[in-house]
Structures are given as structure tokens and as C-alpha cells.
Design a protein around this motif. Sequence first.
Motif, PDB file in Angstrom:
ATOM      1  N   UNK A 142      29.947 -21.575 -19.566  1.00 21.09           N
ATOM      2  CA  UNK A 142      28.851 -21.517 -18.596  1.00 21.09           C
ATOM      3  C   UNK A 142      27.832 -20.471 -19.044  1.00 21.09           C
ATOM      4  N   UNK A 143      26.564 -20.763 -18.692  1.00 23.75           N
ATOM      5  CA  UNK A 143      25.517 -19.776 -18.996  1.00 23.75           C
ATOM      6  C   UNK A 143      25.577 -18.656 -17.957  1.00 23.75           C
ATOM      7  N   UNK A 144      25.415 -17.477 -18.455  1.00 22.67           N
ATOM      8  CA  UNK A 144      25.494 -16.322 -17.544  1.00 22.67           C
ATOM      9  C   UNK A 144      24.272 -15.426 -17.760  1.00 22.67           C
ATOM     10  N   UNK A 145      23.631 -15.088 -16.685  1.00 20.02           N
ATOM     11  CA  UNK A 145      22.536 -14.109 -16.738  1.00 20.02           C
ATOM     12  C   UNK A 145      23.087 -12.773 -16.222  1.00 20.02           C
ATOM     13  N   UNK A 146      23.368 -11.887 -17.136  1.00 22.25           N
ATOM     14  CA  UNK A 146      23.967 -10.597 -16.737  1.00 22.25           C
ATOM     15  C   UNK A 146      22.851  -9.641 -16.322  1.00 22.25           C
ATOM     16  N   UNK A 147      22.859  -9.270 -15.075  1.00 18.07           N
ATOM     17  CA  UNK A 147      21.830  -8.344 -14.569  1.00 18.07           C
ATOM     18  C   UNK A 147      22.203  -6.909 -14.928  1.00 18.07           C
ATOM     19  N   UNK A 148      21.190  -6.158 -15.262  1.00 17.34           N
ATOM     20  CA  UNK A 148      21.425  -4.741 -15.585  1.00 17.34           C
ATOM     21  C   UNK A 148      21.137  -3.921 -14.315  1.00 17.34           C
TER      22      UNK A 148
END
Lengths: 316, 148
Positions: free
Chosen positions: A86-92
Motif C-alpha cells: 500500500x502507498x503510505x504518506x508518512x507525515x512529519x
Amino acid sequence: MVAPLVVPLLIVTAGGLVVGGKGLVDKFQARSIAVDAKTRHDVAVSSLSDVQSVTQEIVEEYGLNQLHAQRDTIGRFADWLENHSHLVNRLDRRIVDGVQVHVPSIPKLKFEVEQARIGLAGGFGALGAAASAQGAALWGVSTFAAAGTGTAISGLSGVAATNATLAWLGGGTLAAGGGGMAAGAVVLNMIMFAPGVLIAGLTVGVLGAVEKTKAVKYASEINISIEHVETASARLLAVRTRITELRTVLSRLVALGEASLDELERQDFDPDEHGRLFLNAYQLITAIAEVIDTPVTDPETGDPTDISVKIVEKYS
Amino acid sequence: MTSSKRIPDITSLGKVAPDRLGVSGNQLYLGQLATQVITAIDTWVKVVQGETTRRVEIRVWEATQRESIIAQRDVLIKGLDLTFDERRETFRRLFNSLDDAMKAEDAQIASDVLEKIADLAKSSPFKDLGNVQFVVDELKKGERTWTV
């Protein structure tokens, strides 16, 4: 016979000394009031600094909790998603790093300029009075008084006029039981001295009164500032309570999230069969993320506008 | 004669020629002296009285300001104590509900409860601080009817 002008001159001199003494007392009191106020403010700020130091440690510990939750728990869930294609957008996310307390600098006590102006005016006044007094007294005596012989001094001239004037000022001639010319010379100096002392004393009195008022105003402003500082201390204690609350909530959510991830990772994941487990973990991770994003203080409403000591959180 | 050194030469005093107004220089000295002394005394009296009044005004102002700040602080501390107590109890109940929902494997209830937990955590306990002055003012008025 006592010289006629001695008693009034002594009264004038004493008046000047008393008023000047009161002025000096006021000046000393002003210094003392200002120093005491500054000391109390320093103590209050130092006490606030102690409270801030402890709060800072608590905030830093919470920052580590946030970091741990972000990196280990949320990161672990992101890893799981990526491992399952799965695509994951990791927030900082921002991690809180401390709190800063901004105490406005206290006003400075200024009275040097006005003090110098009044002092100069008073000094010139005293000198002028001294100069005027001697001439005025001599004019009065030589115009209106009579010599020991009964002759009007205004009718004399030269050394005779001088001697008669001085003798009159000295309380009469030595032969008549007065102080004579020598005493007259002393009185003449007193005549010059007394009004000068009076005006100088009044000037110091004015300076003292003005300085004392400025010191009282300064102390009042500092006392108000101290109340703000004490309010800031109370608010820092509230910030600690708030952090404790967030830590408790975060740690409980992290514990539940870790347990949920443990269970999810144990599965040979099948969306149909293990959808509930995934949803459970996702809900917890979402809640954890929201708690991490929650500010420790409220930037919109956390600082009442009329409280001058600002508390703001820092982020790493 | 040694005394002549100590005694000023005043032979001309009292004999100063009248000026155009007919007033001698030493009469002017007397006038100047009187003016200087009276002005100095008048200034001293006015300044001392004025400064005494100002000091009283400053102390009253300080007392008013401090009273207001202390009242705000008291309301703040009391309000926060109550708020944190209430929130602590609410969190306790919500986590109990979450445990129950997870044990019952009820995803919908768990989701709802988690949302409430997050919302409560996000809602700042400091949010009403901006209204402290309003509350203090209302309390001071004494004419407001509080509906409880």
C-alpha cells in the motif's frame, strides 16, 4: 544684646535644614523602595524560572513519548501497510520540545534628567538668594538703622558707615554691650548663608518628593508585573497537568495500538477475514496521531490578552 | 589691621545711585530675595502636596490592578482544577467504554469512543481562559442571575 537678625536667621537656616533633611530622607526612601521592588521582581522571576525548568523537563519527556509513538507505533503501522503493497504518506509531525516564558522587561527608573533640571534651578536660586540677601540686608540697615551714637547711618559715609552698619548687625557696639563689628561680620555672613540654605533645602525637598513618587510608581508597576509572573507560574503548573493528561491518553492509546498491531502482524492478512483487526488498528493509530498533533497550550485562547507574561510551546 | 581683611568693603552700600525708575540696586536685591524665597516655598508646598496626592493615587491604582489580576488568577486556577478533574473522569469512562467495545469486537462503538477520546484530548482545557475577565466582571456586577 543679641544681634537682632540672629534668631530669624537661625530659624530660616533651621527651616532649610529640616526641609532639606526631609528631602534627603525621601531620596533615600526612594532608592530603598526601588531596590526592594527590583529585588522582589528578581525573586519572582527566579521562582518562575524554577517552575519553568521543571515544566521544561516534563515537556521534553512528553516530546519523547510523542517521538516514540510517531516513530515506533505509527511507523510500525506504516511499515505494515508498505509491506502489504500500500502507498503510505508518512507525515512529519511536530514534536513538542519545551515551553518558553516571555516575561516583559521591567521599566527602568528614570529621574536623572528632571532631577538635574530641578537641582540646577535650585542651586542657582540658592546662589542668587545668597548674593541678594547680603546686599538687601546691608541696604536696609544702612538706610533705616541708626548708629550707636544715635546718628542715622544713612547720614554717614565711608568707613563710618561700614563700621556703624556692621556694629548694628552685631547687636550694637562693644561699648554698648553688643557684639560689635566682628559679630556684625559674622551676622553678615549668616545673612548670605541662611536664604541659600533655605532655598537649597527646599530644592532638595522638592527633589526628594518627586523622586519618592517616581519610586512608588516604579514599585507599583513592578508589583503588578510580579502578579503577572505569579499568574504565569500558576499557568505553567496547569500546562504540566495538561501534559500529564496528554501523556496518559497517549500512552494508553499507544498500548492499545501496539497490542492491536501485534495481533495484526500475527495474521497472514486477508482483508475479508482480518478487516476488523485492521480497522481496529487504524482507528487507534488515527487517534494516536490526533493526540500527537494536539498542542500543549492553546495558541488561540491559551493566553488571555491582558496577561503580559506569554507562555508558548517550542517544537523540535 | 587684620579685621579689615575679614570685613567686606561696604562703604558704598546703601548709597547706590537710583536708576531711571528711582529704585536703587539694593532695593532690587531685596525684591529679588523675597521673590526667590516665596517662589521656592510656594514650589515646595505645591510639589510636596501634589506628589503626596500622586503617591496615594498610584497606590490605589496598584491595588485595583493587583486585585483584578489576583481575581483572574483565582478564577483561572479554580476553573482549571475543576476542568482537569472533569476531564480526568471523562477519560476514565471513555477508556472503560473503549475496552468494553474492543472486547465485544464492536468496531462502530470503538470508533465512536476513540473519536470522543481524541476530540476530548484535542479540546484545550485552556480554551475558556480568554473569558476569565468576562466571568470576573460578571461576578463583580452582582446583578446577573446565574441559571444553575
